[in-house]
Design a protein around this motif. Structure first.
Motif, PDB file in Angstrom:
ATOM      1  N   GLY A 209      28.252  -6.722  -6.372  1.00 29.46           N
ATOM      2  CA  GLY A 209      27.456  -6.120  -7.485  1.00 29.46           C
ATOM      3  C   GLY A 209      27.194  -7.205  -8.364  1.00 29.46           C
ATOM      4  N   ALA A 210      26.138  -7.068  -8.986  1.00 29.19           N
ATOM      5  CA  ALA A 210      25.822  -8.260  -9.965  1.00 29.19           C
ATOM      6  C   ALA A 210      24.861  -7.564 -11.121  1.00 29.19           C
ATOM      7  CB  ALA A 210      25.058  -9.293  -9.291  1.00 29.19           C
ATOM      8  N   SER A 211      25.109  -7.660 -12.252  1.00 36.50           N
ATOM      9  CA  SER A 211      24.087  -7.172 -13.210  1.00 36.50           C
ATOM     10  C   SER A 211      24.033  -8.228 -14.154  1.00 36.50           C
ATOM     11  CB  SER A 211      24.935  -5.993 -14.023  1.00 36.50           C
ATOM     12  OG  SER A 211      26.110  -6.324 -14.503  1.00 36.50           O
ATOM     13  N   VAL A 212      22.915  -8.968 -14.023  1.00 33.20           N
ATOM     14  CA  VAL A 212      22.649 -10.052 -14.830  1.00 33.20           C
ATOM     15  C   VAL A 212      21.077  -9.901 -15.257  1.00 33.20           C
ATOM     16  CG1 VAL A 212      22.236 -12.668 -15.091  1.00 33.20           C
ATOM     17  CG2 VAL A 212      23.843 -11.653 -13.449  1.00 33.20           C
ATOM     18  N   PRO A 213      20.901  -9.591 -16.562  1.00 35.50           N
ATOM     19  CA  PRO A 213      19.668  -9.153 -17.073  1.00 35.50           C
ATOM     20  C   PRO A 213      18.569  -9.812 -16.687  1.00 35.50           C
ATOM     21  CG  PRO A 213      21.219  -8.932 -18.864  1.00 35.50           C
ATOM     22  CD  PRO A 213      21.707  -9.599 -17.649  1.00 35.50           C
ATOM     23  N   GLY A 214      17.358  -9.221 -15.831  1.00 37.05           N
ATOM     24  CA  GLY A 214      16.157 -10.059 -15.743  1.00 37.05           C
ATOM     25  C   GLY A 214      16.401 -10.656 -14.106  1.00 37.05           C
ATOM     26  N   TRP A 215      17.283 -10.439 -13.420  1.00 36.12           N
ATOM     27  CA  TRP A 215      17.475 -10.765 -12.088  1.00 36.12           C
ATOM     28  C   TRP A 215      17.924  -9.450 -11.209  1.00 36.12           C
ATOM     29  CZ3 TRP A 215      15.893 -15.541 -11.018  1.00 36.12           C
ATOM     30  CH2 TRP A 215      15.712 -16.523 -12.059  1.00 36.12           C
ATOM     31  N   SER A 216      17.527  -9.590  -9.812  1.00 30.68           N
ATOM     32  CA  SER A 216      17.958  -8.497  -9.015  1.00 30.68           C
ATOM     33  C   SER A 216      18.378  -9.174  -7.674  1.00 30.68           C
ATOM     34  CB  SER A 216      16.822  -7.679  -8.511  1.00 30.68           C
ATOM     35  OG  SER A 216      16.116  -7.117  -9.785  1.00 30.68           O
ATOM     36  N   LEU A 217      19.695  -8.603  -7.273  1.00 28.62           N
ATOM     37  CA  LEU A 217      20.305  -9.291  -6.123  1.00 28.62           C
ATOM     38  C   LEU A 217      20.228  -8.375  -5.003  1.00 28.62           C
ATOM     39  CD1 LEU A 217      22.400 -11.388  -4.968  1.00 28.62           C
ATOM     40  CD2 LEU A 217      24.236  -9.916  -5.778  1.00 28.62           C
ATOM     41  N   SER A 218      19.770  -8.811  -3.853  1.00 23.92           N
ATOM     42  CA  SER A 218      19.905  -7.933  -2.417  1.00 23.92           C
ATOM     43  C   SER A 218      20.811  -8.647  -1.398  1.00 23.92           C
ATOM     44  CB  SER A 218      18.686  -7.348  -1.910  1.00 23.92           C
ATOM     45  OG  SER A 218      17.591  -7.342  -2.699  1.00 23.92           O
ATOM     46  N   GLU A 219      21.454  -7.769  -0.617  1.00 26.16           N
ATOM     47  CA  GLU A 219      22.285  -8.244   0.367  1.00 26.16           C
ATOM     48  C   GLU A 219      21.482  -8.524   1.538  1.00 26.16           C
ATOM     49  OE1 GLU A 219      26.014  -6.092   1.281  1.00 26.16           O
ATOM     50  OE2 GLU A 219      26.349  -5.841  -0.906  1.00 26.16           O
ATOM     51  N   LEU A 220      21.595  -9.636   2.319  1.00 28.48           N
ATOM     52  CA  LEU A 220      20.606  -9.603   3.763  1.00 28.48           C
ATOM     53  C   LEU A 220      21.788  -9.568   4.823  1.00 28.48           C
ATOM     54  CD1 LEU A 220      18.410 -12.533   2.459  1.00 28.48           C
ATOM     55  CD2 LEU A 220      17.670  -9.888   2.660  1.00 28.48           C
ATOM     56  N   THR A 221      21.417  -8.926   5.937  1.00 31.75           N
ATOM     57  CA  THR A 221      22.198  -8.942   7.107  1.00 31.75           C
ATOM     58  C   THR A 221      21.257  -9.560   8.390  1.00 31.75           C
ATOM     59  OG1 THR A 221      21.248  -6.559   7.380  1.00 31.75           O
ATOM     60  CG2 THR A 221      23.530  -7.157   6.670  1.00 31.75           C
ATOM     61  N   PRO A 222      21.226 -11.178   8.254  1.00 34.13           N
ATOM     62  CA  PRO A 222      20.318 -11.789   9.239  1.00 34.13           C
ATOM     63  C   PRO A 222      20.668 -11.759  10.815  1.00 34.13           C
ATOM     64  CG  PRO A 222      21.514 -13.268   7.970  1.00 34.13           C
ATOM     65  CD  PRO A 222      21.718 -11.843   7.327  1.00 34.13           C
ATOM     66  N   GLY A 223      21.876 -11.429  10.948  1.00 31.95           N
ATOM     67  CA  GLY A 223      22.446 -11.552  12.238  1.00 31.95           C
ATOM     68  C   GLY A 223      23.938 -11.387  12.381  1.00 31.95           C
ATOM     69  N   ASP A 224      24.299 -11.592  13.585  1.00 31.08           N
ATOM     70  CA  ASP A 224      25.541 -11.416  14.154  1.00 31.08           C
ATOM     71  C   ASP A 224      26.405 -12.702  13.655  1.00 31.08           C
ATOM     72  OD1 ASP A 224      27.711 -10.082  14.918  1.00 31.08           O
ATOM     73  OD2 ASP A 224      27.502 -10.885  17.187  1.00 31.08           O
ATOM     74  N   GLY A 225      27.367 -12.752  12.678  1.00 30.77           N
ATOM     75  CA  GLY A 225      28.308 -13.772  12.360  1.00 30.77           C
ATOM     76  C   GLY A 225      27.432 -14.606  11.022  1.00 30.77           C
ATOM     77  N   TYR A 226      26.383 -13.847  10.391  1.00 30.63           N
ATOM     78  CA  TYR A 226      25.829 -14.491   9.433  1.00 30.63           C
ATOM     79  C   TYR A 226      25.773 -13.409   8.288  1.00 30.63           C
ATOM     80  CZ  TYR A 226      23.948 -18.096  12.488  1.00 30.63           C
ATOM     81  OH  TYR A 226      24.008 -19.374  13.365  1.00 30.63           O
ATOM     82  N   GLU A 227      25.930 -14.063   7.088  1.00 30.85           N
ATOM     83  CA  GLU A 227      25.888 -13.183   5.979  1.00 30.85           C
ATOM     84  C   GLU A 227      24.746 -13.967   4.924  1.00 30.85           C
ATOM     85  OE1 GLU A 227      27.222 -10.405   5.487  1.00 30.85           O
ATOM     86  OE2 GLU A 227      28.720 -10.786   6.887  1.00 30.85           O
ATOM     87  N   GLY A 228      23.949 -12.937   4.242  1.00 29.67           N
ATOM     88  CA  GLY A 228      22.954 -13.676   3.420  1.00 29.67           C
ATOM     89  C   GLY A 228      22.797 -12.906   2.133  1.00 29.67           C
TER      90      GLY A 228
END
Ligand code: COA
Length: 247
Positions: A209-228
């Motif tokens: 989670g992140a709540s910083v006014p003016g910014w939006s965060l999304s998780e990415l799942t680019p592939g096996d063994g990787y986080e983004g």
């Protein structure tokens, strides 16, 4: 899709006609071990500064990864401008964040690049700061020590409170989210690291989670063994994810 492509990422190949960037952002996964990429031809697309970087690498492995990431960067951005991929060049903004050169700024395309191990991500946005980060969640990486050094006391406690089998993934999700923040803002190491928080979603799922006014965060799942993670200025926009393939 070849068997090895699908092992690396399940993101689809982009259509010939890309959807516009209005109302969404695009994220491209690039395989850095793609033997089909023409390295000699691709080198011609790079700017003089990039070619100088290529020449400075001591190890072929690092040179190859940089080359493929930057060949992909030129080919991807050229689709949005639209220009010949060899006509793109970059300048460093505040704190060294690469930007399209001022002569190309009128196209309104912002981007950010990240690479780890054998995968890179290129995130593209219209008229707005963007930051992306990818990390290969190496099984042997001593993540607890790094968390204690860089994470807040609350985050370290949250990490320790997770079931053991989720801690490594949670660490890398949190790490990439913090990096994406630093990269979007272009603050590098001078930025704050305490704007992201790990939470445990049900059932047995790590959420960030992140709540910083003016910014939006999304998780990415680019592939096996990787986080983004992806961070954009302004309200949340859907991320359309593609796999880059050298043609
Ligand atoms: C560049 C930086 C911001 C990220 O580096 P990284 O995660 O190691 O590497 P990534 O692959 O994600 O990003 C590198 C790319 O980002 C871009 N980049 C470089 N400087 C940047 C900056 N100041 N802001 C945004 N992007 C930057 C470049 O395109 C670079 O790729 P290139 O060298 O091939 O051109 C790094 O210098 C840094 O400061 N990291 C913070 C480290 C830290 O303390 N993290 C704690 C997290 S808990």
């Amino acid at each position: 899709m070849s068997e090895s492509d699908s092992r690396m990422t399940t993101w689809p190949k982009a259509p010939v006609e890309l959807p516009t960037l209005d109302g969404n952002v695009h994220v491209w996964a690039v395989r850095l071990d793609d033997t089909r990429v023409d390295l000699d031809g691709g080198r011609e697309l790079l700017s003089p500064d990039e070619r100088e970087r290529v020449a400075r690498f001591h190890f072929d492995l690092h040179r190859r990864r940089y080359l493929i990431a930057h060949i992909a960067l030129h080919e991807i951005l050229a689709r949005y401008l639209p220009l010949d991929p060899a006509q793109l060049w970059f300048e460093l903004g505040t704190n060294g964040k690469p930007k399209l050169a001022p002569a190309l700024a009128a196209h309104g395309v912002d981007f950010n690049l990240s690479h780890s191990h054998e995968m890179a991500l290129v995130a593209v946005n219209r008229f707005g700061e963007i930051g992306v980060d990818i990390e290969y969640a190496r099984p042997e990486f001593k993540f607890q020590e790094i968390a204690e050094r860089f994470f807040t006391a609350r985050e370290v406690a949250a990490l320790r409170g997770l079931p053991a089998n989720l801690q490594r993934q949670a660490f890398f999700k949190c790490w990439t989210s913090k990096e994406a923040f630093l990269k979007a803002k272009g603050t590098g190491l001078s930025g704050k690291l305490d704007e992201v928080e790990i939470t445990l979603g049900a059932p047995e799922q790590v959420r960030i989670g992140a709540s910083v006014p003016g910014w939006s965060l999304s998780e990415l799942t680019p592939g096996d063994g990787y986080e983004g993670a992806l961070l954009i200025a302004g309200g949340a926009l859907p991320a359309i994810c593609y796999r880059w393939q050298s043609d």
